[in-house]
Design a protein around this motif. Structure first.
Motif, PDB file in Angstrom:
ATOM      1  N   LEU A 166       0.833  -1.202   0.000  1.00  0.00           N
ATOM      2  CA  LEU A 166       0.000   0.000   0.000  1.00  0.00           C
ATOM      3  C   LEU A 166       0.870   1.255   0.000  1.00  0.00           C
ATOM      4  N   GLU A 167       1.988   1.211   0.699  1.00  0.00           N
ATOM      5  CA  GLU A 167       2.918   2.349   0.693  1.00  0.00           C
ATOM      6  C   GLU A 167       3.492   2.580  -0.706  1.00  0.00           C
ATOM      7  N   ASP A 168       3.783   1.487  -1.409  1.00  0.00           N
ATOM      8  CA  ASP A 168       4.294   1.634  -2.776  1.00  0.00           C
ATOM      9  C   ASP A 168       3.255   2.303  -3.675  1.00  0.00           C
ATOM     10  N   LEU A 169       1.980   1.921  -3.516  1.00  0.00           N
ATOM     11  CA  LEU A 169       0.923   2.579  -4.291  1.00  0.00           C
ATOM     12  C   LEU A 169       0.791   4.048  -3.903  1.00  0.00           C
ATOM     13  N   LEU A 170       0.974   4.322  -2.622  1.00  0.00           N
ATOM     14  CA  LEU A 170       0.786   5.679  -2.124  1.00  0.00           C
ATOM     15  C   LEU A 170       1.781   6.656  -2.743  1.00  0.00           C
ATOM     16  N   PHE A 171       3.032   6.198  -2.908  1.00  0.00           N
ATOM     17  CA  PHE A 171       4.078   7.089  -3.412  1.00  0.00           C
ATOM     18  C   PHE A 171       4.434   6.811  -4.874  1.00  0.00           C
ATOM     19  N   ASP A 172       3.545   6.125  -5.578  1.00  0.00           N
ATOM     20  CA  ASP A 172       3.768   5.892  -6.997  1.00  0.00           C
ATOM     21  C   ASP A 172       3.618   7.201  -7.761  1.00  0.00           C
ATOM     22  N   ASP A 173       4.334   7.309  -8.886  1.00  0.00           N
ATOM     23  CA  ASP A 173       4.256   8.527  -9.694  1.00  0.00           C
ATOM     24  C   ASP A 173       2.857   8.732 -10.265  1.00  0.00           C
ATOM     25  N   ARG A 174       2.192   7.616 -10.578  1.00  0.00           N
ATOM     26  CA  ARG A 174       0.820   7.705 -11.075  1.00  0.00           C
ATOM     27  C   ARG A 174      -0.142   7.626  -9.896  1.00  0.00           C
ATOM     28  N   PRO A 175      -1.103   8.530  -9.797  1.00  0.00           N
ATOM     29  CA  PRO A 175      -2.037   8.491  -8.664  1.00  0.00           C
ATOM     30  C   PRO A 175      -2.880   7.215  -8.665  1.00  0.00           C
ATOM     31  N   HIS A 176      -3.060   6.640  -7.464  1.00  0.00           N
ATOM     32  CA  HIS A 176      -3.930   5.467  -7.287  1.00  0.00           C
ATOM     33  C   HIS A 176      -4.878   5.751  -6.128  1.00  0.00           C
ATOM     34  N   ASP A 177      -5.546   6.898  -6.194  1.00  0.00           N
ATOM     35  CA  ASP A 177      -6.359   7.339  -5.068  1.00  0.00           C
ATOM     36  C   ASP A 177      -7.449   6.343  -4.711  1.00  0.00           C
ATOM     37  N   ARG A 178      -8.168   5.857  -5.723  1.00  0.00           N
ATOM     38  CA  ARG A 178      -9.284   4.950  -5.439  1.00  0.00           C
ATOM     39  C   ARG A 178      -8.772   3.631  -4.867  1.00  0.00           C
ATOM     40  N   PHE A 185      -9.163   1.014   3.641  1.00  0.00           N
ATOM     41  CA  PHE A 185     -10.360   0.688   4.406  1.00  0.00           C
ATOM     42  C   PHE A 185     -10.432  -0.812   4.690  1.00  0.00           C
ATOM     43  N   GLU A 186     -10.132  -1.644   3.700  1.00  0.00           N
ATOM     44  CA  GLU A 186     -10.196  -3.094   3.892  1.00  0.00           C
ATOM     45  C   GLU A 186      -9.184  -3.558   4.940  1.00  0.00           C
ATOM     46  N   LEU A 187      -7.957  -3.050   4.833  1.00  0.00           N
ATOM     47  CA  LEU A 187      -6.917  -3.474   5.776  1.00  0.00           C
ATOM     48  C   LEU A 187      -7.197  -2.939   7.178  1.00  0.00           C
ATOM     49  N   ARG A 188      -7.722  -1.760   7.259  1.00  0.00           N
ATOM     50  CA  ARG A 188      -8.050  -1.209   8.580  1.00  0.00           C
ATOM     51  C   ARG A 188      -9.152  -2.023   9.242  1.00  0.00           C
ATOM     52  N   LYS A 189     -10.146  -2.417   8.469  1.00  0.00           N
ATOM     53  CA  LYS A 189     -11.230  -3.231   9.018  1.00  0.00           C
ATOM     54  C   LYS A 189     -10.707  -4.587   9.479  1.00  0.00           C
ATOM     55  N   SER A 190      -9.825  -5.200   8.687  1.00  0.00           N
ATOM     56  CA  SER A 190      -9.242  -6.486   9.077  1.00  0.00           C
ATOM     57  C   SER A 190      -8.363  -6.340  10.313  1.00  0.00           C
ATOM     58  N   LEU A 191      -7.655  -5.231  10.403  1.00  0.00           N
ATOM     59  CA  LEU A 191      -6.773  -5.010  11.551  1.00  0.00           C
ATOM     60  C   LEU A 191      -7.583  -4.811  12.829  1.00  0.00           C
ATOM     61  N   THR A 246      -3.138   4.186  10.308  1.00  0.00           N
ATOM     62  CA  THR A 246      -3.579   5.565  10.535  1.00  0.00           C
ATOM     63  C   THR A 246      -2.632   6.557   9.860  1.00  0.00           C
ATOM     64  N   THR A 247      -1.336   6.296   9.964  1.00  0.00           N
ATOM     65  CA  THR A 247      -0.347   7.178   9.327  1.00  0.00           C
ATOM     66  C   THR A 247      -0.493   7.166   7.810  1.00  0.00           C
ATOM     67  N   ILE A 248      -0.728   5.997   7.244  1.00  0.00           N
ATOM     68  CA  ILE A 248      -0.883   5.896   5.789  1.00  0.00           C
ATOM     69  C   ILE A 248      -2.106   6.688   5.325  1.00  0.00           C
ATOM     70  N   MET A 249      -3.214   6.559   6.055  1.00  0.00           N
ATOM     71  CA  MET A 249      -4.415   7.294   5.669  1.00  0.00           C
ATOM     72  C   MET A 249      -4.200   8.797   5.791  1.00  0.00           C
ATOM     73  N   GLU A 250      -3.532   9.239   6.842  1.00  0.00           N
ATOM     74  CA  GLU A 250      -3.246  10.672   6.984  1.00  0.00           C
ATOM     75  C   GLU A 250      -2.290  11.154   5.898  1.00  0.00           C
ATOM     76  N   LEU A 253      -4.171  11.625   2.651  1.00  0.00           N
ATOM     77  CA  LEU A 253      -4.917  12.889   2.625  1.00  0.00           C
ATOM     78  C   LEU A 253      -3.974  14.066   2.405  1.00  0.00           C
ATOM     79  N   THR A 254      -2.795  14.011   3.021  1.00  0.00           N
ATOM     80  CA  THR A 254      -1.822  15.096   2.830  1.00  0.00           C
ATOM     81  C   THR A 254      -1.347  15.167   1.383  1.00  0.00           C
ATOM     82  N   ILE A 255      -1.071  13.996   0.799  1.00  0.00           N
ATOM     83  CA  ILE A 255      -0.621  13.960  -0.594  1.00  0.00           C
ATOM     84  C   ILE A 255      -1.710  14.491  -1.520  1.00  0.00           C
ATOM     85  N   GLN A 256      -2.959  14.111  -1.242  1.00  0.00           N
ATOM     86  CA  GLN A 256      -4.062  14.634  -2.054  1.00  0.00           C
ATOM     87  C   GLN A 256      -4.152  16.159  -1.941  1.00  0.00           C
ATOM     88  N   GLY A 257      -3.980  16.697  -0.725  1.00  0.00           N
ATOM     89  CA  GLY A 257      -4.013  18.140  -0.541  1.00  0.00           C
ATOM     90  C   GLY A 257      -2.876  18.831  -1.266  1.00  0.00           C
TER      91      GLY A 257
END
Length: 323
Positions: A166-178, A185-191, A246-250, A253-257
């Protein structure tokens, strides 16, 4: 169909015998009996309850789903509830297998609510540590706890690997927002579900190891200590992953902003550039005579101003990294 085993002196002597023969096997000296029921009906539970004198409240808990992992003591027997877990890496869903166990001095009865609990893996673990079965029911309970806690470890490891992806997707050059949002959400629910079944195990194992319970003989104490250490490590790992999600989700949001700010800055720069030809053509579009009106010189002058003004703004914005 019920699965049964009988150990005498730590040696497997019989298996898959009828439930009606449980008392016969328990009558042998130094015998230990294991009975497993998967989604049992009332008649099966009644037979086992009558054979071993199980408490009504414990039997009710064994047939009720979504029990909290716990260890309760009753007159003549103890009651244990735990969960084996498995993470589906494709969907991010945590699959849980609930198991309840009645523990008597000479018998272990496990009750599974469904076939999600991999009972064959537990049998393989018992067979691999056959030398421990000489210590009685405590050895079988140790194998059960060890198997459950190992599944917790595997699930935590799988969650950790999924979060790295998920971190690799987060910092990929191409956006993978969805994808990032859905996967987070899935991993947070499982956790959250994993944390719910892992954290109470610390209290369960700690209570089992108490000397007044009398379940763990001295030779098995190091093995239970090892399981307890694994429980603590799985608990700490789960808590750290919770903070990581929690850090990944925050961060997302920061990257989107930040991305929105960059887009807004670029759009504003282009709007400023477009304003130059708009202003010039608007000025020359007035219904009043002006220098170069209705002449080629006026057209060339206005075109030159547009090119020079827009080009100057473009170069300035590029130099300031606004475009």
């Amino acid at each position: 169909m019920a699965r049964t085993r009988s150990y005498v002196g730590g040696v497997l002597t019989d298996k898959d015998f009828p439930l009606d023969n449980v008392s016969e096997h328990l009558g042998r000296p130094s015998a230990v009996v294991w009975v497993d029921l998967c989604a049992p009906d009332v008649e099966e539970l009644r037979v086992v309850s009558d054979e071993l004198g199980l408490h009504l409240l414990a039997v009710e808990d064994a047939t009720t789903e979504r029990q909290r992992p716990k260890f309760d003591r009753y007159t003549g027997h103890d009651f244990l509830t735990a969960y084996a877990v498995h993470l589906d890496v494709t969907t991010g869903e945590l699959v849980t297998g609930e198991i309840a166990a009645f523990i008597t001095p000479t018998a272990l009865v496990t009750v599974r609510k469904d076939d999600h609990f991999p009972i064959d893996g537990l049998l393989d673990l018992w067979d691999e540590n056959a030398d421990l079965t000489a210590h009685g029911v405590g050895a079988l309970v140790h194998g059960l706890l060890d198997f459950v806690v190992d599944s917790h470890f595997d699930a935590v490891q799988s969650l950790d690997d999924a979060l790295e992806q998920l971190e690799d997707l987060l910092f990929d050059d191409r956006p993978h927002d969805r994808d990032v949002q859905r996967r987070s959400f899935e991993l947070r629910k499982s956790l959250v579900l994993l944390r719910r079944v892992v954290l109470p195990m610390r209290e369960v194992v700690n209570t089992l190891m108490r000397r007044d319970v009398g379940l763990v003989p001295e030779p098995l104490m190091p093995y239970y200590q090892d399981v307890y250490d694994h429980v603590l490590r799985a608990t700490e790992w789960t808590e750290s992953l919770r903070d990581l999600v929690t850090t990944i989700m925050e961060t997302h949001l920061t990257i989107q902003g930040n991305r929105l700010n960059v887009i807004t800055k670029k759009v504003t720069g282009w709007a400023a550039i477009i304003a130059v030809p708009t202003a010039i053509t608007g000025f020359y579009g007035q219904n009043l005579p002006y220098p170069g009106f209705a002449e080629w010189s006026g057209f060339l002058a206005s075109s030159g101003l547009i090119v020079l003004g827009s080009g100057a703004l473009y170069l300035t914005f590029r130099h300031k990294d606004w475009l």
